[in-house]
Design an enzyme around this catalytic site. Sequence first.
Site, PDB file in Angstrom:
ATOM      1  N   ILE A 170     -17.352 -29.841  51.843  1.00  0.00           N
ATOM      2  CA  ILE A 170     -17.471 -30.171  50.426  1.00  0.00           C
ATOM      3  C   ILE A 170     -16.500 -31.279  50.051  1.00  0.00           C
ATOM      4  O   ILE A 170     -16.830 -32.166  49.255  1.00  0.00           O
ATOM      5  CB  ILE A 170     -17.232 -28.921  49.550  1.00  0.00           C
ATOM      6  N   ASP A 171     -15.312 -31.277  50.632  1.00  0.00           N
ATOM      7  CA  ASP A 171     -14.359 -32.375  50.399  1.00  0.00           C
ATOM      8  C   ASP A 171     -14.953 -33.699  50.866  1.00  0.00           C
ATOM      9  O   ASP A 171     -14.816 -34.726  50.189  1.00  0.00           O
ATOM     10  CB  ASP A 171     -13.054 -32.098  51.144  1.00  0.00           C
ATOM     11  N   VAL A 172     -15.568 -33.687  52.030  1.00  0.00           N
ATOM     12  CA  VAL A 172     -16.157 -34.912  52.566  1.00  0.00           C
ATOM     13  C   VAL A 172     -17.279 -35.409  51.659  1.00  0.00           C
ATOM     14  O   VAL A 172     -17.383 -36.613  51.356  1.00  0.00           O
ATOM     15  CB  VAL A 172     -16.680 -34.667  53.997  1.00  0.00           C
TER      16      VAL A 172
END
Length: 362
Positions: A170-172
Amino acid sequence: MLKQELFADLKVVELAGVLAGPAVGMFFAELGANVLKVENPSNNGDVTRSWRLESEKENTQSAYYSSVNYNKTIIWADLKKADDFEMVLNHIASADVVISNFKPSSAKQLGLDAIALRKKFPKLIYAQISGYGIEDETPAFDVVMQAEAGFMFINGEADGIPLKMPIALIDVLAAHQLKEAILVALLQRSKTGLGSTAHISLYNAALSSLANQATNYLMGGEIPQRMGSLHPNIAPYGETFYTNEGKAIVLAVGNDKQFASLCKCLNFVLRQAQDDDSDLFKTNALRVKNRMELGKILAEAFSKFDSETLLADLKNNNVPCGDIRSMDEVLDNETAQKLILSETLKDGQITKRMATAVFDFY
């Protein structure tokens, strides 16, 4: 102009830690921007500096931190100290972009929120990452996001437990969203001369990436379930089979022509079975319906071949497939080697990571 010089005149101040924000900063650093990463010495800087593997005991900088911090100038500053704050503010005054993942209340208390900075510096682009929204200060963690946005519910084997992806997915995804927003903001500024605020929440980035799985529910009322690597709409797609030396090969057969080619490559074993059971496997819809029976036939067929010969034959006949590779196999590949960025620290430690700006530019 070389890709590495595209943003040679761009100045970015990074007020962000962990993964998503720094990944955005690294993207611009790879393209030649002057990226200044601000870290607080009172808490030893970005928390990922301490996220070491057992094998990294001798390293001064962790691999995790290194993965998204490349070609940046580190500025050690405690923003609660007047002199440090003024130093950082002076950098922001001449910056094009500020990347922040401060909680809204913390940013406002420091005087480093979007409203305050853009009032002082109208041309500034303020790029903000939040967990659940610009006004929501709930702490956000990738694994929780993968759970709450439905990823874990559908990831794993049918009879197994929910699983997260083994990267901070999700960060990516949020980082990619914010990169796009900043590029749009730069384009707009080139026309208006004014900056803007770009915001992405991790939660929205996760939801927007549900793609066909969300649409299967929205249009068909189908709640996606765990099914390993299988595809709910296509077969054999995601099925894994083992050759006679135990090598795993995954298929991505998306249409009837490719399936016919697969049958040809697997010789008489499958073609005879297909002739006997033509009603079971004639179309993709039937293959999805009867994937268990098909899987058994394919498993027996694959076991009669060695992987090198079979992979070559499948690819020569345009059957989408691949061998399942470990990380060492992946990164020893010639293509992957070209994407590895190395940087030597002042103490001599050599750090490596994968490039994030991997598009070709002519």
